[in-house]
Each structure stands twice: as structure tokens, then as C-alpha cells.
Design a protein around this motif. Structure first.
Motif, short mmCIF file in Angstrom:
data_model
loop_
_atom_site.label_atom_id
_atom_site.label_comp_id
_atom_site.label_asym_id
_atom_site.label_seq_id
_atom_site.Cartn_x
_atom_site.Cartn_y
_atom_site.Cartn_z
N VAL A 1 0.87 -1.18 0.00
CA VAL A 1 0.00 0.00 0.00
C VAL A 1 0.90 1.23 0.00
CG1 VAL A 1 -1.80 1.26 1.22
CG2 VAL A 1 -1.83 -1.24 1.21
N ARG A 2 0.89 1.96 -1.11
CA ARG A 2 1.82 3.07 -1.30
C ARG A 2 1.23 4.42 -0.95
NH1 ARG A 2 6.56 0.53 -1.17
NH2 ARG A 2 6.76 -1.08 -2.79
N GLY A 3 -0.10 4.54 -0.94
CA GLY A 3 -0.70 5.82 -0.65
C GLY A 3 -2.18 5.68 -0.34
N VAL A 4 -2.75 6.76 0.20
CA VAL A 4 -4.17 6.79 0.54
C VAL A 4 -4.75 8.11 0.04
CG1 VAL A 4 -5.88 6.76 2.39
CG2 VAL A 4 -3.85 5.33 2.57
N LEU A 5 -5.83 8.00 -0.72
CA LEU A 5 -6.51 9.16 -1.29
C LEU A 5 -7.79 9.46 -0.49
CD1 LEU A 5 -6.38 7.96 -5.03
CD2 LEU A 5 -4.67 9.37 -3.84
N GLY A 6 -8.47 10.55 -0.86
CA GLY A 6 -9.83 10.80 -0.39
C GLY A 6 -9.96 11.20 1.06
N TRP A 7 -9.37 12.34 1.45
CA TRP A 7 -9.36 12.76 2.84
C TRP A 7 -10.46 13.78 3.17
CZ3 TRP A 7 -5.99 10.63 6.43
CH2 TRP A 7 -4.99 9.79 5.90
N THR A 8 -11.43 13.99 2.28
CA THR A 8 -12.43 15.02 2.52
C THR A 8 -13.44 14.66 3.59
OG1 THR A 8 -13.74 14.16 0.67
CG2 THR A 8 -12.29 16.02 0.20
N ASP A 9 -13.65 13.37 3.86
CA ASP A 9 -14.66 12.95 4.83
C ASP A 9 -14.08 12.58 6.18
OD1 ASP A 9 -16.77 13.27 3.01
OD2 ASP A 9 -16.41 11.29 2.15
N THR A 10 -12.81 12.92 6.42
CA THR A 10 -12.14 12.59 7.67
C THR A 10 -12.85 13.23 8.86
OG1 THR A 10 -10.03 12.40 6.52
CG2 THR A 10 -9.94 12.70 8.90
N VAL A 11 -12.95 12.46 9.94
CA VAL A 11 -13.61 12.94 11.16
C VAL A 11 -12.78 12.53 12.37
CG1 VAL A 11 -15.92 12.79 10.14
CG2 VAL A 11 -15.00 10.84 11.44
N VAL A 12 -13.13 13.08 13.51
CA VAL A 12 -12.66 12.57 14.80
C VAL A 12 -13.78 11.68 15.33
CG1 VAL A 12 -12.02 13.14 17.17
CG2 VAL A 12 -11.19 14.56 15.28
N GLY A 13 -13.47 10.40 15.51
CA GLY A 13 -14.55 9.50 15.90
C GLY A 13 -14.09 8.10 16.19
N ASP A 14 -14.91 7.14 15.82
CA ASP A 14 -14.76 5.73 16.18
C ASP A 14 -13.74 5.05 15.26
OD1 ASP A 14 -15.09 3.08 16.87
OD2 ASP A 14 -17.19 2.95 16.20
N PRO A 15 -12.61 4.57 15.79
CA PRO A 15 -11.62 3.92 14.92
C PRO A 15 -12.13 2.64 14.26
CG PRO A 15 -11.07 3.58 17.24
CD PRO A 15 -12.17 4.59 17.20
N ALA A 16 -13.18 2.04 14.80
CA ALA A 16 -13.75 0.84 14.18
C ALA A 16 -14.30 1.14 12.79
CB ALA A 16 -14.85 0.25 15.07
N GLU A 17 -14.62 2.40 12.51
CA GLU A 17 -15.12 2.74 11.17
C GLU A 17 -14.05 2.52 10.11
OE1 GLU A 17 -18.10 3.31 10.36
OE2 GLU A 17 -19.17 4.06 12.13
N ASP A 18 -12.79 2.81 10.42
CA ASP A 18 -11.72 2.56 9.45
C ASP A 18 -11.43 1.06 9.33
OD1 ASP A 18 -11.31 5.09 8.50
OD2 ASP A 18 -9.58 5.53 9.76
N ILE A 19 -11.56 0.32 10.43
CA ILE A 19 -11.41 -1.13 10.34
C ILE A 19 -12.52 -1.70 9.45
CG2 ILE A 19 -11.34 -3.28 11.66
CD1 ILE A 19 -10.35 -1.64 14.07
#
Length: 316
Positions: free
Chosen positions: A212-230
Motif C-alpha cells: 500500500v503506497r498511498g491513501v486518497l480521499g481525505w475530505t470525509d475525515t472525522v474525529v470519531g470511532d476507529p472501528a469505522e476505518d477497520i
């Protein structure tokens, strides 16, 4: 209210020609073409080295301005590339653009993520947890509360009935998530971290060797529940890989299982909505995400969760 202009190839071509002047007498400029076919194009390939993103409305423009600052905050904390803007401004009154350098590689929808790629994802999750929450909120990143897994479970049960009636049930086994288990997997207090909130397959830039070389799409970033990224990773690369990455990042059983079931319930609901004609994503993609999210994992054999068996992260 003034109607926003529709982005056309001519508008994009004139804009990028002014941004990429190199002193040469090249009136044509680089080739431009929409990234996605159909609909109103807001993202364009510019030659072979850049991508142009146009905000179609003022709300998106506000989030894009925030995203540019957020990427600079996140970049030192994560081991993967974050998009770099070579130019940004307004393409129409009040509507922003950013011209980013194109990252080499494909998406997780094209390439499988390898074991080393899972370690890259673990580093991403670790880095997001280390980003100071107060600094992110000072940039305008919103805080969101954790979703009710029990409420989502009930919604998914109804959706599963519609899938079964349409012979689309696939691997769905919602009976494995009992009401008591849903309550047990509630998010823990004080566990809010920076959450990308859009870890889809198309936002993960993967090389041919599975890194995994990069991550796109940071417009919907929030402070919240880390389980959402899992959960996002479970839909993008499969539940086993997502849970292994989260475990490497220091998350324990509760957030891993919570993310797993968020992903599973979401995929059931979203596929049912698409079959009803109320969802936006394509059926083949949603079926693939359902299959990935419902892949079995060894952690599901855990029958009891204690308060000290998880490292949920926390605020800083």
C-alpha cells in the motif's frame, strides 16, 4: 443564487494550461479526461502525472480547503503517501480546485494487498491514532459519535430479508451477531481518534507487489470511532486482512470485532438499497464488498470480551 458552471473539457484545459506553464509555446496543453464516465465530472486526469479535483458546490469547496490543511497535518504521522497539491485556488467564484501529483500504482480493486501491504495498513491506522485530535479539530475536522451497532443490526436484519427474497443472501449470517453481542461491542468512552472514514478500495493506492503506497480521499475525515476505518478496510481488502492490520496497529478484540460487524451490516444494507433502486453504487461492487466483509476470521471464535482486552487508542 448564481448557478455554478458545469466543468467541461474546455474549462479544465484552460485552467491547467495556466497552472502548468513551463515557458514552452504549447497552446494545446496536456490531455485532460474525466476520471469517471457519466455524470458531472469533478475529477480529471491531467496528462500522465496529475489529477485535478474541482469542487462542484460551496460545501465541497469548504471541505476541500480543510483537506489541504489536514493532509499536511497527517503526512508526518503515516508511513504511506498522502496526496500532494502542486496548485490550488478557485476555478469559479467560491468553488475551489486542487491539482495533485498522481500517485504511481493501482487501486485495491485492481491489486491484492500482500502481507507487507497489511503492515502498511497497520502503520496507517497507528499513524491516524497518533495525530493530535485537538490539532485536527482546530482545522475544522468534525467530531462524530459512534454508531449504534444494535440499531444497525436491526436495520441489517430487515435488509437481509429483502436479499433472501431476491436470492442475493450470499454469505450473510446475521444470527451470529446477537443483540447482547451488539451491546457488548459498543464503542468505549474516550476512544475517539482521527478517522479517515473513506478507506474504500479505490482510495488505497496499491503497487503490483501488493504494498500500500498511498491513501486518497481525505475530505470525509472525522474525529470519531476507529472501528469505522477497520470496517472500511474489511470492505476494501477483506475481513481477515483488515483485522490482522488492526491487530498489528495495537487494536484489541473489541474494536476489531466491532469494525467487522459494522462492515457486514453496512454491506447487507447497501446491497439491499441498491436492489431497491435507492442506492448509488454498482451491484457488482456491492456484491464484492459483501463477500469481502463476510470472510470468516479466527477472532470470531472469541466468546467473551473483557474491559482490558482492547487497546482502543484515545484522544490527545
Amino acid at each position: 443564487m448564481t448557478q455554478a458552471p458545469t466543468p467541461t473539457a474546455d474549462i479544465v484545459r484552460r485552467l491547467v494550461r495556466s497552472l502548468l506553464k513551463d515557458g514552452a509555446d504549447d497552446t494545446a496543453g496536456p490531455e485532460v479526461r474525466p476520471v469517471a464516465e457519466g455524470g458531472e465530472p469533478a475529477t480529471w486526469w491531467v496528462g500522465t502525472r496529475h489529477v485535478l479535483r474541482l469542487a462542484p458546490d460551496r460545501e465541497t469547496a469548504s471541505r476541500q480547503r480543510r483537506e489541504l490543511r489536514l493532509r499536511d497535518l497527517v503526512r508526518p504521522h503515516v508511513p504511506v503517501a498522502v496526496p500532494t497539491s502542486v496548485a490550488h485556488g478557485e476555478w469559479a467564484p467560491g468553488l475551489t480546485y486542487t491539482l495533485d501529483t498522481k500517485m504511481p500504482g493501482g487501486s485495491a480493486e485492481v491489486y491484492d494487498v500482500s502481507a507487507l501491504g497489511e503492515a502498511d495498513l497497520a502503520g496507517l491506522l497507528t499513524g491516524l491514532r497518533e495525530v493530535p485530535v485537538r490539532q485536527a479539530e482546530a482545522l475544522g475536522v468534525p467530531r462524530t459519535g459512534p454508531r449504534s451497532l444494535e440499531g444497525l443490526r436491526r436495520f441489517a436484519e430487515r435488509a437481509a430479508g429483502r436479499l433472501a427474497a431476491a436470492d442475493e443472501s450470499g454469505p450473510v449470517r446475521l444470527h451470529q451477531l446477537s443483540p447482547a453481542a451488539a451491546v457488548q461491542l459498543a464503542a468505549q468512552p474516550g476512544s475517539a481518534v482521527l478517522v479517515h472514514h473513506g478507506l474504500t478500495g479505490e482510495h488505497l493506492v496499491v503497487s503490483a507487489d501488493g504494498r500500500v503506497r498511498g491513501v486518497l480521499g481525505w475530505t470525509d475525515t472525522v474525529v470519531g470511532d476507529p472501528a469505522e476505518d477497520i470496517a472500511g478496510l474489511a470492505r476494501a481488502v477483506g475481513s481477515p486482512a483488515a483485522v490482522r492490520a488492526a491487530t498489528l496497529a495495537g487494536y484489541g478484540a473489541r474494536p476489531c470485532l466491532r469494525g467487522l460487524w459494522l462492515a457486514r451490516c453496512d454491506t447487507v444494507v447497501q446491497l439491499a438499497e441498491a436492489l431497491d433502486g435507492t442506492g448509488g453504487a454498482s451491484l457488482p461492487l456491492l456484491r464484492q464488498q459483501l463477500e469481502l466483509a463476510w470472510e470468516a476470521i479466527l477472532l470470531e471464535r472469541v466468546t467473551e470480551l473483557r474491559g482490558d482486552d482492547t487497546k482502543d487508542g484515545g484522544e490527545s
